[in-house]
Write an enzyme that holds these catalytic residues in place. Structure first.
Site, PDB file in Angstrom:
ATOM      1  N   CYS A 131       0.825  -1.201   0.000  1.00 36.78           N
ATOM      2  CA  CYS A 131       0.000   0.000   0.000  1.00 36.78           C
ATOM      3  C   CYS A 131       0.863   1.258   0.000  1.00 36.78           C
ATOM      4  CB  CYS A 131      -0.904  -0.024   1.233  1.00 36.78           C
ATOM      5  SG  CYS A 131      -2.163   1.268   1.269  1.00 36.78           S
ATOM      6  N   ASP A 153       0.359   3.669   1.875  1.00 38.52           N
ATOM      7  CA  ASP A 153       0.305   4.183   3.243  1.00 38.52           C
ATOM      8  C   ASP A 153       1.706   4.546   3.746  1.00 38.52           C
ATOM      9  OD1 ASP A 153       0.174   4.120   6.255  1.00 38.52           O
ATOM     10  OD2 ASP A 153      -1.924   3.653   5.820  1.00 38.52           O
ATOM     11  N   ARG A 169       2.944   4.674   6.529  1.00 37.20           N
ATOM     12  CA  ARG A 169       3.444   3.912   7.679  1.00 37.20           C
ATOM     13  C   ARG A 169       4.051   2.574   7.284  1.00 37.20           C
ATOM     14  NH1 ARG A 169      -2.254   3.956  10.599  1.00 37.20           N
ATOM     15  NH2 ARG A 169      -2.759   3.483   8.409  1.00 37.20           N
ATOM     16  N   HIS A 198      -1.964  -4.386   5.168  1.00 35.17           N
ATOM     17  CA  HIS A 198      -1.550  -3.915   6.496  1.00 35.17           C
ATOM     18  C   HIS A 198      -2.758  -3.520   7.338  1.00 35.17           C
ATOM     19  CE1 HIS A 198      -2.281   0.452   5.839  1.00 35.17           C
ATOM     20  NE2 HIS A 198      -2.088   0.125   4.577  1.00 35.17           N
ATOM     21  N   CYS A 232      -5.830  -0.119   7.254  1.00 44.76           N
ATOM     22  CA  CYS A 232      -5.720   0.343   5.869  1.00 44.76           C
ATOM     23  C   CYS A 232      -6.929   1.202   5.506  1.00 44.76           C
ATOM     24  CB  CYS A 232      -5.638  -0.861   4.926  1.00 44.76           C
ATOM     25  SG  CYS A 232      -5.542  -0.420   3.177  1.00 44.76           S
TER      26      CYS A 232
END
Length: 219
Positions: free
Chosen positions: A39, A41, A43, A98, A101
């Site tokens: 992703c 993302d 993080r 993850h 999400c």
């Protein structure tokens, strides 16, 4: 931008000199062993998560770690998969979802995305995961999201196997597929086992693989 520029200066003055020979080698070649699809993302940092050096991972990142099924009009993800498998010869592909999400939360909670038409259209590639997830009972919203993240990994593993380069490499026994779910809070990873029904702790079962390449006899 100030933080980014300061970070670059630190990289140039400290990190780069320590790996100068590595970067000299990488200046003219790359031989990554793994295509890592995850992703966008902020993080989730593949190289940090797997402790890999530059040149060791070929990475695709997008909303929801999605791989559209192969079509007559392939896009950037399809082109990158094809290059990684057919040209670079990666031996493993990891699709990594993850916890927490945003993309999967929007699907699991059926959030209205009329104001995000591009995102809404993109997440249609997770429709099969949504259908499966909605067919099952869930104890609460957290359990529904956790299940959705896992079902999406399974769905994208199915999607990527529609790509000709992937199928060919699998039939030659040259490519294994892995489905991971990374938990941001604990740093743990659950991996999809070969029966494609169960996620197990990767730390406890480090050899876990979702789909093994199967060499096909010419005869």
């Amino acid at each position: 931008m100030k933080n980014l520029i300061e970070g670059f200066l630190k990289f140039q003055n400290e990190a780069f000199p320590q790996r100068s020979e590595l970067f000299k080698h990488l200046a003219t070649t790359q031989t990554p062993g793994t295509l890592f699809i995850t992703c966008s993302d902020s993080r989730v940092v593949p190289e940090l998560l797997t402790q890999q050096e530059p040149g060791e991972l070929f990475v695709i990142r997008n909303a929801g770690n999605i791989v559209p099924s192969y079509s007559p009009h392939p896009g950037g993800v399809s082109a990158t998969v094809e290059y990684a498998v057919a040209v670079l010869g990666v031996t493993d592909i990891v699709i990594c979802g993850h916890s927490d999400c945003g993309a999967m939360t929007a699907i699991a909670q059926c959030k209205c995305m009329d104001h995000l038409p591009a995102v809404s259209g993109w997440l249609q590639h997770a429709e099969s995961a949504k259908v499966v997830n909605e067919s099952r009972p869930h104890a609460n919203d957290a359990a529904r999201l956790s299940s959705m993240v896992r079902e999406n990994v399974i769905a994208q593993l199915a999607n990527i196997q529609t790509h000709p380069s992937v199928r060919l490499a699998q039939e030659k026994g040259l490519l294994n597929l892995h489905g991971w779910v990374y938990d941001i809070e604990t740093g743990s990873i659950d991996a999809l086992s070969a029966d494609r029904r169960t996620f197990v702790s990767l730390a406890e079962q480090p050899s876990t693989c979702a789909v093994y390449g199967q060499a096909v006899d010419a005869a």
